[in-house]
Design an enzyme around this catalytic site. Structure first.
Site, mmCIF file in Angstrom:
data_model
loop_
_atom_site.group_PDB
_atom_site.id
_atom_site.type_symbol
_atom_site.label_atom_id
_atom_site.label_comp_id
_atom_site.label_asym_id
_atom_site.label_seq_id
_atom_site.Cartn_x
_atom_site.Cartn_y
_atom_site.Cartn_z
ATOM 1 N N LYS A 54 -1.692 5.843 -4.062
ATOM 2 C CA LYS A 54 -3.160 6.818 -4.044
ATOM 3 C C LYS A 54 -2.988 8.012 -4.486
ATOM 4 O O LYS A 54 -1.588 8.834 -3.960
ATOM 5 C CB LYS A 54 -3.326 6.996 -2.299
ATOM 6 C CG LYS A 54 -3.902 5.773 -2.185
ATOM 7 C CD LYS A 54 -3.837 5.806 -0.463
ATOM 8 C CE LYS A 54 -3.949 4.810 0.511
ATOM 9 N NZ LYS A 54 -2.182 4.751 1.258
ATOM 10 N N ASP A 109 0.930 -1.132 -0.423
ATOM 11 C CA ASP A 109 -0.114 -0.067 0.158
ATOM 12 C C ASP A 109 0.954 1.528 0.253
ATOM 13 O O ASP A 109 2.145 1.427 0.664
ATOM 14 C CB ASP A 109 -0.469 0.146 1.190
ATOM 15 C CG ASP A 109 -2.137 1.265 1.052
ATOM 16 O OD1 ASP A 109 -3.095 1.027 0.026
ATOM 17 O OD2 ASP A 109 -1.003 2.447 2.501
ATOM 18 N N HIS A 123 -6.961 9.780 -2.860
ATOM 19 C CA HIS A 123 -6.874 9.047 -1.673
ATOM 20 C C HIS A 123 -8.084 10.391 -0.504
ATOM 21 O O HIS A 123 -8.159 9.502 0.962
ATOM 22 C CB HIS A 123 -5.473 9.971 -1.129
ATOM 23 C CG HIS A 123 -4.311 9.463 -0.282
ATOM 24 N ND1 HIS A 123 -3.478 9.869 -0.023
ATOM 25 C CD2 HIS A 123 -5.184 8.840 1.709
ATOM 26 C CE1 HIS A 123 -2.441 9.117 1.485
ATOM 27 N NE2 HIS A 123 -3.911 8.908 2.318
ATOM 28 N N TYR A 150 3.024 10.010 0.938
ATOM 29 C CA TYR A 150 4.046 9.177 1.772
ATOM 30 C C TYR A 150 5.412 9.822 1.320
ATOM 31 O O TYR A 150 6.509 9.901 1.852
ATOM 32 C CB TYR A 150 4.106 7.485 1.507
ATOM 33 C CG TYR A 150 2.583 7.057 2.031
ATOM 34 C CD1 TYR A 150 1.054 8.493 2.537
ATOM 35 C CD2 TYR A 150 2.017 6.127 1.953
ATOM 36 C CE1 TYR A 150 0.762 7.931 3.537
ATOM 37 C CE2 TYR A 150 1.140 5.618 2.646
ATOM 38 C CZ TYR A 150 -0.047 6.527 2.967
ATOM 39 O OH TYR A 150 -1.648 5.877 3.285
HETATM 40 N N1 NAP Z 1 -5.713 5.334 2.419
HETATM 41 C C1 NAP Z 1 -5.226 6.587 4.592
HETATM 42 O O1 NAP Z 1 -6.112 7.717 4.530
HETATM 43 C C2 NAP Z 1 -4.069 5.994 5.349
HETATM 44 C C3 NAP Z 1 -3.916 6.450 6.422
HETATM 45 C C4 NAP Z 1 -3.559 6.437 7.488
HETATM 46 C C5 NAP Z 1 -3.048 4.766 7.201
HETATM 47 N N2 NAP Z 1 -2.793 4.194 6.103
HETATM 48 C C6 NAP Z 1 -2.401 3.286 5.197
HETATM 49 O O2 NAP Z 1 -2.263 2.622 6.315
HETATM 50 C C7 NAP Z 1 -0.600 1.383 6.680
HETATM 51 C C8 NAP Z 1 -1.322 1.066 8.616
HETATM 52 O O3 NAP Z 1 -1.074 2.779 8.905
HETATM 53 P P1 NAP Z 1 -0.273 2.815 10.482
HETATM 54 O O4 NAP Z 1 1.168 2.381 10.078
HETATM 55 O O5 NAP Z 1 -0.326 4.411 10.591
HETATM 56 O O6 NAP Z 1 -0.613 1.772 11.745
HETATM 57 P P2 NAP Z 1 -0.841 0.813 12.003
HETATM 58 O O7 NAP Z 1 -0.614 -0.072 10.848
HETATM 59 O O8 NAP Z 1 -2.203 0.570 12.410
HETATM 60 O O9 NAP Z 1 0.107 0.526 13.002
HETATM 61 C C9 NAP Z 1 1.152 0.029 12.648
HETATM 62 C C10 NAP Z 1 2.517 -0.053 14.025
HETATM 63 O O10 NAP Z 1 2.333 -0.845 14.718
HETATM 64 C C11 NAP Z 1 3.668 -1.301 15.326
HETATM 65 N N3 NAP Z 1 3.468 -2.416 14.726
HETATM 66 C C12 NAP Z 1 2.999 -3.346 14.001
HETATM 67 N N4 NAP Z 1 3.357 -5.036 13.510
HETATM 68 C C13 NAP Z 1 3.003 -4.945 14.933
HETATM 69 C C14 NAP Z 1 2.877 -5.897 15.764
HETATM 70 N N5 NAP Z 1 2.454 -7.538 15.413
HETATM 71 N N6 NAP Z 1 2.831 -6.256 17.321
HETATM 72 C C15 NAP Z 1 3.498 -4.739 17.852
HETATM 73 N N7 NAP Z 1 3.177 -3.631 17.404
HETATM 74 C C16 NAP Z 1 3.484 -3.299 15.330
HETATM 75 C C17 NAP Z 1 4.641 -1.199 14.283
HETATM 76 O O11 NAP Z 1 5.985 -0.518 14.213
HETATM 77 P P3 NAP Z 1 7.056 -1.350 13.657
HETATM 78 O O12 NAP Z 1 7.142 -0.954 12.965
HETATM 79 O O13 NAP Z 1 8.114 -1.090 14.830
HETATM 80 O O14 NAP Z 1 6.593 -2.770 14.034
HETATM 81 C C18 NAP Z 1 3.519 1.359 13.769
HETATM 82 O O15 NAP Z 1 4.606 1.605 14.695
HETATM 83 C C19 NAP Z 1 -0.069 2.652 6.230
HETATM 84 O O16 NAP Z 1 1.302 2.517 6.959
HETATM 85 C C20 NAP Z 1 -0.492 3.366 4.895
HETATM 86 O O17 NAP Z 1 0.036 2.450 4.293
HETATM 87 C C21 NAP Z 1 -3.682 5.171 4.956
#
Ligand code: NAP
Length: 305
Positions: free
Chosen positions: A76, A46, A109, A51
């Site tokens: 996006k 994704d 997006h 980004y």
């Molecule tokens: N469409 C949109 O507007 C939008 C908005 C926000 C995000 N996104 C997409 O969604 C993706 C995911 O969202 P996000 O990155 O905000 O949050 P997330 O995936 O919910 O959480 C990421 C956090 O959790 C930690 N983590 C990952 N796996 C883990 C596990 N098994 N145990 C404990 N901690 C863990 C990661 O740290 P470590 O890296 O240290 O493991 C990081 O700090 C983004 O990267 C992006 O691609 C899209």
């Protein structure tokens, strides 16, 4: 158990687990993460123009050497490319950065536009402009026949916007990517999307860094019962609802854990269903009052479709 694919409304298959890449951009870490993830079995990546890390992703994907047809690449375009005459160029820019000939899925997006000259994540209220969503969407529909994108979809779209949009679409969005985790469950929106043939991808499926899902006592209790991790419970819960997930991690052990689910009982699913707090990590209304309509449909109607 490994998750499978989700079939989109055009017959394309989207791997149900993808890798999030937002804020995974510490120099060199992202490239290594992409390679590790693909080697572990991730195929869905994704991405997003804003980004600012697509070149590094594209380079790493080339180096890892998995055939293009086996990858599922989503990106996006940013809100400054909503004017219809800018949409095709926005896709070309993304393809250039990712060094690809086509995307599997291109998403709008956000459902609002900002002025073309604003290219950063920070802007001011006066930079928000009225470009009807359908004007942008029609330009996206035209991209499908170019072969540069297989499917088109949206992100951060609420039900009221989709209800107005769908009857006007030549191509119904294949996907709506929205924030979904146990503290922001979006039950009504998910039901509506499924009924309308729109697949749902949950972003921040672990609550990201701000929402305390992984410290929730019930989630921890279920994780212990399955000899799994809270992250696995959160991801398994979304996948069991038929929602794709795109957790971000740069850590090999967590990347591996996130690919494997636990099988939740119907009681556990029902109990997790009760811990919703409608708590979002991402909400543009915190900074821009005029964007309250995006996630607070009760307070302000969407101005332009
Ligand atoms: N469409 C949109 O507007 C939008 C908005 C926000 C995000 N996104 C997409 O969604 C993706 C995911 O969202 P996000 O990155 O905000 O949050 P997330 O995936 O919910 O959480 C990421 C956090 O959790 C930690 N983590 C990952 N796996 C883990 C596990 N098994 N145990 C404990 N901690 C863990 C990661 O740290 P470590 O890296 O240290 O493991 C990081 O700090 C983004 O990267 C992006 O691609 C899209």
């Amino acid at each position: 158990m490994m998750a499978k694919n989700i079939e989109l409304n055009n017959g394309e298959l989207m791997p149900a687990i993808g890798l999030g890449t937002w804020r995974a951009d510490e120099s060199g870490v992202l490239a290594q993460t992409i390679k590790t993830a693909v080697n572990l079995g991730y195929r869905h990546i994704d991405c997003a123009k804003i980004y600012g890390n697509q070149e590094e992703i594209g380079k790493a994907l080339k180096e890892v050497g998995v055939p293009r047809k086996d990858l599922y690449i989503v990106s996006k375009f940013y809100q400054n490319k909503h004017r219809p005459e800018l949409v095709a160029g926005a896709l070309d820019e993304i393809l250039d950065e990712l060094q690809l000939d086509y995307l599997d899925l291109l998403l709008m997006h956000w459902p609002y536009a900002i002025k073309p000259e604003i290219g950063t994540i920070t802007f001011s209220s006066i930079d928000i402009e009225d470009v009807p969503i359908m004007d942008t969407w029609r330009a996206m529909e035209d991209l499908v026949s170019t072969g540069k994108v297989r499917s088109i979809g949206v992100s951060n779209f609420n039900q009221a916007v989709l209800e107005k949009m769908i009857p006007q679409c030549r191509i119904v969005p294949a996907v709506n990517q929205v924030e979904i985790h146990p503290y922001n469950q979006e039950k009504e929106l998910v039901k509506f999307c499924k009924k309308s043939g729109i697949a749902v991808t949950g972003y921040c499926p672990l609550g990201g860094t701000k929402i305390n899902v992984m410290n929730d006592n019930f989630i921890k209790h279920v994780a212990e019962a399955h000899i799994g991790t809270p992250a696995q419970v959160a991801l398994s819960w979304a996948l069991a609802r038929g929602i794709a997930v795109i957790p971000k991690s740069t850590n090999e052990i967590r990347l591996k854990q996130n690919l494997h689910q636990v099988t939740l009982t119907s009681d556990e699913m029902r109990m997790i269903g009760k811990i919703d707090k409608h708590e979002r990590k991402v909400d543009p209304a915190r900074e821009y009052k005029e964007l309250e309509w995006v996630f607070h449909e009760d307070k302000m109607e969407c101005p332009v479709i």
